[in-house]
Design an enzyme around this catalytic site. Sequence first.
Site, PDB file in Angstrom:
ATOM      1  N   GLY A  18       2.181   2.398  10.729  1.00  9.38           N
ATOM      2  CA  GLY A  18       3.141   3.422  10.759  1.00  9.38           C
ATOM      3  C   GLY A  18       3.805   4.023  12.024  1.00  9.38           C
ATOM      4  O   GLY A  18       4.365   5.015  12.193  1.00  9.38           O
TER       5      GLY A  18
ATOM      6  N   GLY B 174       2.584  -0.914   4.305  1.00  7.26           N
ATOM      7  CA  GLY B 174       2.851   0.464   3.859  1.00  7.26           C
ATOM      8  C   GLY B 174       4.189   1.116   3.632  1.00  7.26           C
ATOM      9  O   GLY B 174       4.870   0.674   2.497  1.00  7.26           O
ATOM     10  N   GLY B 175       4.951   1.359   4.834  1.00  8.40           N
ATOM     11  CA  GLY B 175       6.193   2.217   4.767  1.00  8.40           C
ATOM     12  C   GLY B 175       7.251   0.995   3.933  1.00  8.40           C
ATOM     13  O   GLY B 175       7.983   1.480   3.244  1.00  8.40           O
TER      14      GLY B 175
ATOM     15  N   GLU C 289      -5.816  -4.706  10.677  1.00  4.79           N
ATOM     16  CA  GLU C 289      -4.737  -3.443  10.542  1.00  4.79           C
ATOM     17  C   GLU C 289      -5.018  -2.838  11.995  1.00  4.79           C
ATOM     18  O   GLU C 289      -5.701  -2.053  12.170  1.00  4.79           O
ATOM     19  CB  GLU C 289      -4.662  -2.669   9.648  1.00  4.79           C
ATOM     20  CG  GLU C 289      -4.122  -3.227   8.309  1.00  4.79           C
ATOM     21  CD  GLU C 289      -3.735  -2.190   7.305  1.00  4.79           C
ATOM     22  OE1 GLU C 289      -2.513  -2.588   6.954  1.00  4.79           O
ATOM     23  OE2 GLU C 289      -4.555  -1.442   6.869  1.00  4.79           O
TER      24      GLU C 289
ATOM     25  N   ASN D 241       0.866  -1.200  -0.086  1.00  2.00           N
ATOM     26  CA  ASN D 241      -0.023  -0.096   0.032  1.00  2.00           C
ATOM     27  C   ASN D 241       1.030   1.294  -0.190  1.00  2.00           C
ATOM     28  O   ASN D 241       1.477   1.485   1.093  1.00  2.00           O
ATOM     29  CB  ASN D 241      -0.864  -0.187   1.233  1.00  2.00           C
ATOM     30  CG  ASN D 241      -1.669   1.183   1.360  1.00  2.00           C
ATOM     31  OD1 ASN D 241      -1.714   2.147   0.460  1.00  2.00           O
ATOM     32  ND2 ASN D 241      -2.189   1.553   2.493  1.00  2.00           N
ATOM     33  N   TRP D 242       0.873   1.914  -1.278  1.00  2.00           N
ATOM     34  CA  TRP D 242       2.066   3.010  -1.411  1.00  2.00           C
ATOM     35  C   TRP D 242       1.275   4.428  -0.545  1.00  2.00           C
ATOM     36  O   TRP D 242       2.035   5.143  -0.629  1.00  2.00           O
ATOM     37  CB  TRP D 242       2.388   3.113  -2.826  1.00  2.00           C
ATOM     38  CG  TRP D 242       3.446   2.080  -3.362  1.00  2.00           C
ATOM     39  CD1 TRP D 242       4.051   1.085  -2.945  1.00  2.00           C
ATOM     40  CD2 TRP D 242       4.040   2.001  -4.732  1.00  2.00           C
ATOM     41  NE1 TRP D 242       4.885   0.410  -3.216  1.00  2.00           N
ATOM     42  CE2 TRP D 242       4.866   0.958  -4.679  1.00  2.00           C
ATOM     43  CE3 TRP D 242       3.822   2.983  -5.779  1.00  2.00           C
ATOM     44  CZ2 TRP D 242       5.441   0.574  -5.856  1.00  2.00           C
ATOM     45  CZ3 TRP D 242       4.281   2.511  -7.013  1.00  2.00           C
ATOM     46  CH2 TRP D 242       5.308   1.342  -7.024  1.00  2.00           C
ATOM     47  N   LYS D 243      -0.015   4.264  -0.487  1.00  4.74           N
ATOM     48  CA  LYS D 243      -0.426   5.429   0.046  1.00  4.74           C
ATOM     49  C   LYS D 243      -0.289   6.685  -0.880  1.00  4.74           C
ATOM     50  O   LYS D 243      -0.188   6.395  -2.033  1.00  4.74           O
ATOM     51  CB  LYS D 243      -0.073   5.831   1.559  1.00  4.74           C
ATOM     52  CG  LYS D 243      -0.251   4.383   2.399  1.00  4.74           C
ATOM     53  CD  LYS D 243      -0.072   4.717   3.842  1.00  4.74           C
ATOM     54  CE  LYS D 243      -0.330   3.393   4.619  1.00  4.74           C
ATOM     55  NZ  LYS D 243       0.034   3.584   6.015  1.00  4.74           N
TER      56      LYS D 243
ATOM     57  N   HIS E  96      -9.606   1.621   4.489  1.00  2.00           N
ATOM     58  CA  HIS E  96      -8.442   1.579   5.215  1.00  2.00           C
ATOM     59  C   HIS E  96      -8.445   2.651   6.432  1.00  2.00           C
ATOM     60  O   HIS E  96      -9.549   3.521   6.316  1.00  2.00           O
ATOM     61  CB  HIS E  96      -7.007   2.155   4.296  1.00  2.00           C
ATOM     62  CG  HIS E  96      -5.835   2.157   4.951  1.00  2.00           C
ATOM     63  ND1 HIS E  96      -5.456   3.176   5.667  1.00  2.00           N
ATOM     64  CD2 HIS E  96      -4.771   1.364   4.895  1.00  2.00           C
ATOM     65  CE1 HIS E  96      -4.300   2.780   6.084  1.00  2.00           C
ATOM     66  NE2 HIS E  96      -4.073   1.668   5.640  1.00  2.00           N
TER      67      HIS E  96
ATOM     68  N   GLU F 229      -6.824   4.893   7.222  1.00  2.00           N
ATOM     69  CA  GLU F 229      -6.705   6.469   7.178  1.00  2.00           C
ATOM     70  C   GLU F 229      -7.776   7.048   6.402  1.00  2.00           C
ATOM     71  O   GLU F 229      -8.202   8.304   6.560  1.00  2.00           O
ATOM     72  CB  GLU F 229      -5.389   6.530   6.279  1.00  2.00           C
ATOM     73  CG  GLU F 229      -4.198   6.482   7.343  1.00  2.00           C
ATOM     74  CD  GLU F 229      -3.092   5.733   6.587  1.00  2.00           C
ATOM     75  OE1 GLU F 229      -2.841   5.947   5.214  1.00  2.00           O
ATOM     76  OE2 GLU F 229      -2.266   5.116   7.106  1.00  2.00           O
TER      77      GLU F 229
ATOM     78  N   SER G  75       3.247  -1.944  10.327  1.00  2.00           N
ATOM     79  CA  SER G  75       4.460  -2.084  10.770  1.00  2.00           C
ATOM     80  C   SER G  75       5.123  -3.355  10.232  1.00  2.00           C
ATOM     81  O   SER G  75       5.961  -3.585  11.187  1.00  2.00           O
ATOM     82  CB  SER G  75       4.733  -1.444  12.180  1.00  2.00           C
ATOM     83  OG  SER G  75       4.359  -0.099  12.345  1.00  2.00           O
TER      84      SER G  75
HETATM   85  P1  PGA Z   1       2.631   0.646   7.788  1.00  2.00           P
HETATM   86  O1  PGA Z   1       1.159   0.613   6.823  1.00  2.00           O
HETATM   87  O2  PGA Z   1       3.308  -0.780   7.248  1.00  2.00           O
HETATM   88  O3  PGA Z   1       3.304   1.586   7.060  1.00  2.00           O
HETATM   89  O4  PGA Z   1       2.317   0.458   9.033  1.00  2.00           O
HETATM   90  C1  PGA Z   1       0.305  -0.442   6.850  1.00  2.00           C
HETATM   91  C2  PGA Z   1      -0.926   0.224   6.147  1.00  2.00           C
HETATM   92  O5  PGA Z   1      -1.406   1.292   6.707  1.00  2.00           O
HETATM   93  O6  PGA Z   1      -1.438  -0.594   5.214  1.00  2.00           O
END
Ligand code: PGA
Length: 258
Positions: free
Chosen positions: A173, A234-235, A167, A9-11, A95, A97, A213
């Site tokens: 994050g 994500g990251g 999640e 997930n590149w956001k 998600h 966010e 994470s």
């Molecule tokens: P993260 O994000 O790996 O940076 O914690 C995961 C996500 O939001 O899907």
Amino acid sequence: MRKKVIAANWKMYKTPAEARKFMEEFVPLVKGHHRDHIVICPPLTDLHVVVEAAKETNVHVGAQNVYWELEGAYTGEISCGMLRGVGCEYVIIGHSERRQYFGETDDTVNRKVEVALENGLTPIMCIGEVLEERDANLTEDVLRRQVMRGLRGISGRKAAKLVIAYEPVWAIGTGKTATKEQAQEAHAFIRKQIKKLYNDRAGETVRIQYGGSVKADNARELMSQPDVDGVLVGGASLKADDFVGIINGAVEATKAGK
Ligand code: PGA
């Protein structure tokens, strides 16, 4: 054995040029890896580039959001047909966010999951508790509610195709990952809800990813848990080497019997 889904997930990161560079590096590194489904979910503006680079490879592509109407006067929105047309197979829905900053609710998630399933996209439906809910022992209540409302009115046959991403919001994050025991406990609970809502078969088929994470050094341990069928990253999905390290973790988990 359920096929694992390892999704990036590149956001809101990467221009088309940066996406192209990532794919040039990444695709050769995962060539021949067919055991699991590898999915890249870039921003909309990178979809073309990523789909092009993933053509005739084992890399699949997804979007990070979709609207529930098929077309119409909805400025700024994107439909399932548009995503399919550009070459997407997956779409992340709900998600945390989007729930936190863009007003998504269990109800909007439900409408999006339904339309995605009906229009040939595999939804990755995100659920998870915030820290206050975990501390107040409400995790199971929250997960039950998010599953039941998110899947309201959707048949078991359709729901079996779905991917759920567990999640925990406090792990996204933050560098704070759920322990393998916490992840397994939540995943088993979610699977139980699917079985209750539909039947054992649907519960055994649905794939449940962990997200929050995830890094190369905790991926194997998490994916070795019996109910953890992949990860949403994500990251650590923004650099090819880091993401490949996570995919290698899935390979090791499979070798170890999961
Ligand atoms: P993260 O994000 O790996 O940076 O914690 C995961 C996500 O939001 O899907």
